[in-house]
Design a protein around this motif. Structure first.
Motif, mmCIF file in Angstrom:
data_model
loop_
_atom_site.group_PDB
_atom_site.id
_atom_site.type_symbol
_atom_site.label_atom_id
_atom_site.label_comp_id
_atom_site.label_asym_id
_atom_site.label_seq_id
_atom_site.Cartn_x
_atom_site.Cartn_y
_atom_site.Cartn_z
ATOM 1 N N GLY A 14 0.963 -1.289 0.075
ATOM 2 C CA GLY A 14 -0.165 0.228 -0.001
ATOM 3 C C GLY A 14 1.094 1.560 -0.064
ATOM 4 O O GLY A 14 0.021 2.151 -0.295
ATOM 5 N N GLU A 15 2.057 1.064 0.190
ATOM 6 C CA GLU A 15 2.644 2.441 0.059
ATOM 7 C C GLU A 15 3.502 2.623 -1.239
ATOM 8 O O GLU A 15 3.685 3.654 -1.430
ATOM 9 C CB GLU A 15 4.047 1.825 1.049
ATOM 10 N N PHE A 16 2.859 1.930 -2.051
ATOM 11 C CA PHE A 16 3.409 2.571 -3.423
ATOM 12 C C PHE A 16 1.962 3.072 -4.242
ATOM 13 O O PHE A 16 1.374 2.840 -3.990
ATOM 14 C CB PHE A 16 3.451 1.301 -4.705
ATOM 15 N N GLY A 17 2.312 4.249 -5.228
ATOM 16 C CA GLY A 17 0.972 5.313 -5.911
ATOM 17 C C GLY A 17 0.755 4.331 -6.355
ATOM 18 O O GLY A 17 -0.910 4.769 -7.652
ATOM 19 N N CYS A 18 1.950 3.859 -7.687
ATOM 20 C CA CYS A 18 1.485 3.694 -9.281
ATOM 21 C C CYS A 18 2.350 2.651 -9.491
ATOM 22 O O CYS A 18 4.011 2.977 -8.688
ATOM 23 C CB CYS A 18 0.965 4.279 -10.121
ATOM 24 N N LEU A 19 2.205 1.680 -10.130
ATOM 25 C CA LEU A 19 4.440 1.206 -10.847
ATOM 26 C C LEU A 19 3.277 1.320 -12.383
ATOM 27 O O LEU A 19 2.382 0.893 -13.131
ATOM 28 C CB LEU A 19 3.428 -0.214 -9.794
ATOM 29 N N TRP A 20 4.414 1.888 -12.712
ATOM 30 C CA TRP A 20 4.455 2.363 -14.616
ATOM 31 C C TRP A 20 5.367 1.635 -14.901
ATOM 32 O O TRP A 20 7.280 1.448 -14.511
ATOM 33 C CB TRP A 20 4.823 3.707 -14.989
ATOM 34 N N ALA A 21 5.356 1.674 -16.647
ATOM 35 C CA ALA A 21 7.068 0.966 -17.460
ATOM 36 C C ALA A 21 7.305 -0.537 -17.458
ATOM 37 O O ALA A 21 8.890 -0.199 -17.223
ATOM 38 C CB ALA A 21 7.197 2.200 -17.710
ATOM 39 N N PRO A 22 6.744 -1.228 -16.661
ATOM 40 C CA PRO A 22 7.752 -2.507 -15.855
ATOM 41 C C PRO A 22 8.844 -2.540 -17.762
ATOM 42 O O PRO A 22 8.590 -2.763 -18.509
ATOM 43 C CB PRO A 22 7.376 -3.787 -15.610
#
Length: 193
Positions: A14-22
């Motif tokens: 829950g500490e990540f706001g988003c995960l982009w472009a792996p």
């Protein structure tokens, strides 16, 4: 040729706001792969995005995510990492100061990374804030081709722009539009050799 159905992979917490472009690279030191991506995070109050990574050997189990690179004065996104002569080179879209692609180098996939200043000098030739999603491949003759997604104008002018360098270490990438041709719409991807 024959791809499986996609599967949802849960990374982080829950500490990540988003995960982009792996993106992914084989990490011989770990004996598996490093999956790396751009994220905002609670550690800086969901401010500037940074590059995080998680190791895996089977793409089922992943290690806890770790901060790989953060630039304090601006967000960085769209990481693409490559190995040459035992060192790891990571291209990033730097979203300010300057708003251009940057190149970093490290002895390890998880850093610490330092800037390749010769690459910064080459990128002065392109307009700020118009390129993203770097992807690269080594050509048959040993040179490297870097493709940048040019999103700076509408219509058929958009798509990949190629740059050639004798090697990653030099950082000396020269734009080579006349040597390549891409159909419109090929953008923000990756290349499998």
């Amino acid at each position: 040729i024959n791809w499986s159905e996609e599967e949802l992979v849960t990374l982080g917490n829950g500490e990540f706001g988003c995960l982009w472009a792996p993106d992914v690279i084989y990490d011989r030191e770990y004996g598996g792969y490093l999956l790396h991506w751009s994220s905002s995070h609670a550690s800086n109050n969901y401010g500037h995005m940074a590059i995080y990574g998680s190791h895996t050997k089977d793409f089922i189990e992943f290690t806890a995510p770790k901060l790989i690179y953060r630039k304090e004065d601006s967000p960085v996104i769209d990481s693409a990492m490559y190995k040459e002569d035992g060192r790891y080179y990571m291209f990033l879209k730097n979203e300010g100061r300057p708003n251009r692609i940057i190149l970093l180098v490290s002895e390890h996939t998880d850093g610490p990374f330092i800037r390749v200043e010769k690459f910064d000098e080459c990128m002065l030739a392109i307009e700020e804030g118009k390129y993203e999603a770097p992807t690269a491949m080594q050509l048959c003759d040993g040179r490297w081709c870097l493709f940048l997604d040019y999103y700076g104008m509408p219509g058929a002018g958009q798509g990949y722009v190629p740059f050639i360098a004798p090697n990653l270490k030099s950082g000396l990438f020269i734009r080579k539009d006349d040597d390549f041709s891409f159909p419109y719409g090929f953008k923000h991807g990756t290349i499998l050799e």
